[in-house]
Motif scaffolding. Sequence first.
Motif, PDB file in Angstrom:
ATOM      1  N   GLN A 273       0.841  -1.192   0.000  1.00 44.66           N
ATOM      2  CA  GLN A 273       0.000   0.000   0.000  1.00 44.66           C
ATOM      3  C   GLN A 273       0.875   1.240   0.000  1.00 44.66           C
ATOM      4  N   PRO A 274       0.756   2.140  -0.994  1.00 43.98           N
ATOM      5  CA  PRO A 274       1.560   3.366  -1.003  1.00 43.98           C
ATOM      6  C   PRO A 274       1.043   4.341   0.050  1.00 43.98           C
ATOM      7  N   PRO A 275       1.900   5.202   0.565  1.00 45.53           N
ATOM      8  CA  PRO A 275       1.439   6.189   1.561  1.00 45.53           C
ATOM      9  C   PRO A 275       0.492   7.191   0.914  1.00 45.53           C
ATOM     10  N   ASN A 276      -0.526   7.616   1.675  1.00 46.39           N
ATOM     11  CA  ASN A 276      -1.496   8.595   1.176  1.00 46.39           C
ATOM     12  C   ASN A 276      -0.855   9.967   1.131  1.00 46.39           C
ATOM     13  N   PRO A 277      -0.782  10.587  -0.049  1.00 46.11           N
ATOM     14  CA  PRO A 277      -0.180  11.927  -0.113  1.00 46.11           C
ATOM     15  C   PRO A 277      -1.094  12.960   0.550  1.00 46.11           C
ATOM     16  N   LYS A 278      -0.490  13.970   1.112  1.00 42.67           N
ATOM     17  CA  LYS A 278      -1.247  15.030   1.776  1.00 42.67           C
ATOM     18  C   LYS A 278      -1.857  15.944   0.721  1.00 42.67           C
ATOM     19  N   PRO A 279      -3.173  16.156   0.756  1.00 44.37           N
ATOM     20  CA  PRO A 279      -3.794  16.989  -0.287  1.00 44.37           C
ATOM     21  C   PRO A 279      -3.316  18.427  -0.227  1.00 44.37           C
ATOM     22  N   ARG A 280      -3.409  19.105  -1.324  1.00 48.93           N
ATOM     23  CA  ARG A 280      -2.994  20.499  -1.419  1.00 48.93           C
ATOM     24  C   ARG A 280      -3.926  21.393  -0.609  1.00 48.93           C
ATOM     25  N   PRO A 281      -3.450  22.604  -0.252  1.00 50.35           N
ATOM     26  CA  PRO A 281      -4.297  23.493   0.576  1.00 50.35           C
ATOM     27  C   PRO A 281      -5.634  23.829  -0.066  1.00 50.35           C
ATOM     28  N   ILE A 282      -5.625  24.074  -1.385  1.00 55.38           N
ATOM     29  CA  ILE A 282      -6.892  24.440  -2.020  1.00 55.38           C
ATOM     30  C   ILE A 282      -7.868  23.266  -2.009  1.00 55.38           C
ATOM     31  N   VAL A 283      -7.321  22.035  -2.086  1.00 61.35           N
ATOM     32  CA  VAL A 283      -8.183  20.851  -2.014  1.00 61.35           C
ATOM     33  C   VAL A 283      -8.753  20.711  -0.612  1.00 61.35           C
ATOM     34  N   ARG A 284      -7.915  20.975   0.411  1.00 63.74           N
ATOM     35  CA  ARG A 284      -8.398  20.884   1.789  1.00 63.74           C
ATOM     36  C   ARG A 284      -9.469  21.934   2.058  1.00 63.74           C
ATOM     37  N   ILE A 285      -9.293  23.144   1.483  1.00 66.60           N
ATOM     38  CA  ILE A 285     -10.311  24.188   1.668  1.00 66.60           C
ATOM     39  C   ILE A 285     -11.617  23.775   1.006  1.00 66.60           C
ATOM     40  N   ALA A 286     -11.506  23.223  -0.222  1.00 66.62           N
ATOM     41  CA  ALA A 286     -12.718  22.779  -0.915  1.00 66.62           C
ATOM     42  C   ALA A 286     -13.412  21.667  -0.148  1.00 66.62           C
ATOM     43  N   MET A 287     -12.637  20.724   0.402  1.00 63.36           N
ATOM     44  CA  MET A 287     -13.230  19.637   1.178  1.00 63.36           C
ATOM     45  C   MET A 287     -13.898  20.164   2.444  1.00 63.36           C
ATOM     46  N   PHE A 288     -13.286  21.157   3.056  1.00 63.91           N
ATOM     47  CA  PHE A 288     -13.894  21.743   4.261  1.00 63.91           C
ATOM     48  C   PHE A 288     -15.215  22.438   3.931  1.00 63.91           C
ATOM     49  N   LEU A 289     -15.235  23.205   2.820  1.00 66.53           N
ATOM     50  CA  LEU A 289     -16.468  23.895   2.444  1.00 66.53           C
ATOM     51  C   LEU A 289     -17.560  22.905   2.050  1.00 66.53           C
ATOM     52  N   ILE A 290     -17.165  21.834   1.366  1.00 66.23           N
ATOM     53  CA  ILE A 290     -18.157  20.838   0.964  1.00 66.23           C
ATOM     54  C   ILE A 290     -18.738  20.132   2.180  1.00 66.23           C
ATOM     55  N   SER A 291     -17.876  19.832   3.152  1.00 65.78           N
ATOM     56  CA  SER A 291     -18.373  19.156   4.353  1.00 65.78           C
ATOM     57  C   SER A 291     -19.244  20.060   5.207  1.00 65.78           C
ATOM     58  N   HIS A 292     -19.105  21.374   5.057  1.00 64.84           N
ATOM     59  CA  HIS A 292     -19.942  22.333   5.794  1.00 64.84           C
ATOM     60  C   HIS A 292     -20.787  23.148   4.803  1.00 64.84           C
ATOM     61  N   SER A 293     -21.331  22.476   3.795  1.00 64.92           N
ATOM     62  CA  SER A 293     -22.047  23.175   2.718  1.00 64.92           C
ATOM     63  C   SER A 293     -23.300  23.881   3.214  1.00 64.92           C
TER      64      SER A 293
END
Length: 733
Positions: A24-44
């Motif tokens: 299993q390869p290590p999970n890469p850390k998502p980019r800041p803009i991806v993390r912001i988008a994921m945060f906004l989507i989770s709190h839509s």
Amino acid sequence: MCVRTAQSKNSPMATTDAGVPSSQPPNPKPRPIVRIAMFLISHSALFSSICCAAGILALFLLPLLAKNTYVSENALMPGSANPMFSNHDTMEANRLVKEIMDLKLSSGIAGIEISNLLGKYMTERDADVYHHNFHVQKNQFHLGNFFSDSSYSWHVKENRSCTQYGINTVAIIRAPRGDGKEAIVLVSPYNSTNIRLSDALSLGLSYSIFSLLSRVNWLAKDIIWLAADSRFGEYVSVAAWLKDYHNPSFLDLDKSDDGTCPVSHALLSRKGQPTTAGSRLNVFRRAGTMAAALVFKVVDGKEETKDTLSIYAEASNGQMPNLDLINIVNYLAVHRQGLHVKVAKLYSVLNAAWLRTVGQIFEFIGKTAKSVNPQWGFGISAADYVDGTATLASSIYYQALGIPTGSHGAFRDYQIDAITLEMSPRSSLYNEVRRSDFLLGGGRLLEGVIRSVNNLLEKFHQSFFLYLLSAPSKFVSVGIYMIVFMLLIIPLPMVAASLYSGPNERESSARTNNENPDPAVAIVTTSGSKSCKWLHAARVVFVVHLWSGMVSLIPYLINQLPERTPTACMLVWVLLSFVGLIILYCIAGSPYSYKISHQPPDREWAVLKAVMISVASIGLGLMSIINYATAQIGAIFMVPMCLLAHPLKHAGTAGKLRVLSLTTSNMVLAVIGFPPGALLLVKGWLEGFDGVSFGDFWIWAETLWTWNSATYLYLVLIQLPCWVLCMHILLHP
């Protein structure tokens, strides 16, 4: 020799703590803009609430953010030269007015006689003069005619009565310092069958300006004076002439009757007489490319403290002329002639008590901010805020309607900057002493505007084409009002993404992974399930939009019915639409016909809502390019309806307060989101509910499609299918 190579951090092979390679390869850390988008989507839910509230608040802040107008093009130089229009020119105007009114009293065919009289006066100024004859026939609804150059068809046919022809009288002054490539148009509409003193004054003042311009030596652009016969409507006569100007026609009026028509005798009988070249009245003549056009009218005065100038600028589908044209008119009218300049307002908004309260709140906030820091001078008085809001609402309303507010709209169809100017004296038009002063001010205003446009070396381009007026001297630019629209529609893609990656979807994916230990099999199974669901939802949305296209064509069939009333037409339209939707569902399947055993029941409506929201956001975005005002008003109705749509049956599992609020809001939005319901409510609010009937929507829709307004297409092809899909979600089992 043993060589150990360093393992790259991007290598797909990793090692465990024991040194054994891991698959299993290590999970890469998502980019800041991806993390912001994921945060906004989770709190839509929170994000969409904040954006919608901010969008509504920003809409009320637009009058505060309006900027003062200014002339962007330095070459215009309004008011830089002393006016040449004098009392002698007003005497010429009064002389023509008197002759026109005498013709009205003594002649039964005053329309033809007025055209002859105008041709005579124009010829005396060594102008190229001709009569333009046109026949008007109202165009019936046809979807293929949308976005054409006009909403009527003008053509001459055989066996037409001569009383069905309009007669425009046109004169052209060739500029002594020009090359004939550019021209300025002055339009004077008048009703030839019922000439009034105000129409005669419009013609008289236009002639005096025309006479003055024929004598000056600074003219660099040709001057076209169009005395437009408005017996069939002001827009019709101007648009007919413009169509023939840009699309030459080789038809001759002599072939349209049997020789007994008074039009051909009165206007064409001098064709063979040895007169000047300018008096060949049967030859259509042209000048250069039109740089600008002014439609000038005199209207009966009202009880005002000053002579009043009203400016109308809205054209078809929300088009506006370059703001510099309005700026020079406003500057010359206020600072040179002392006129009171007005633009249209919604008086129902102007008299709203709640709006005055909002204005007082903003006034208090502005005073408080200024007391803290004197440089924060963004506040305005409550009276100015109410007045600016009423003017701004009128500007949005008429742009969203997509129907021209005057005959200047015919010029915008050819990308020519044009406005309508209505001058109203503060006293009676029959007061000859006061009338001379009024004509003097109006003549100098027109002279100043024509002189400024004459200074241009190129077309208007420096200032704004996309703007909203909050006062004759204040505007809101596209860079500001688009923020309001973006705040309203940004939640739509966020909520769609949230519905796609909701908790139920994650649980379904986890359950699939447990049933299929092989990761490859789990990925294929999950992707296939998602694709199947999204394909079904997309098919439902496609079927509903296909149905809306059929609904847009039904009025063409209804117009073929004899003896129809607006209420009956509306009932037939609704009935045929409902039957068509049922037939399409029988062929393609209804939204409730899709069931998958391993899917939670609430995922079906969520996926359908996600697709619906995505399509609605695309439709609103496209409409904002065609007509921003329509998209803005549509977003106010559509966005809350799309975001709050939730099956009423599933709402019963929540608390009583939430159930009550959710049910109430959905029912209210279901009423105001339905286009006929929204129109009836708005009309009842503006004019009172006593005169509202079910057939009013048919009359309004018929007007929209007659004028080729894109608002009709928006209502039928974007908002109506969105409302139908929201109803499907509300009634989802």
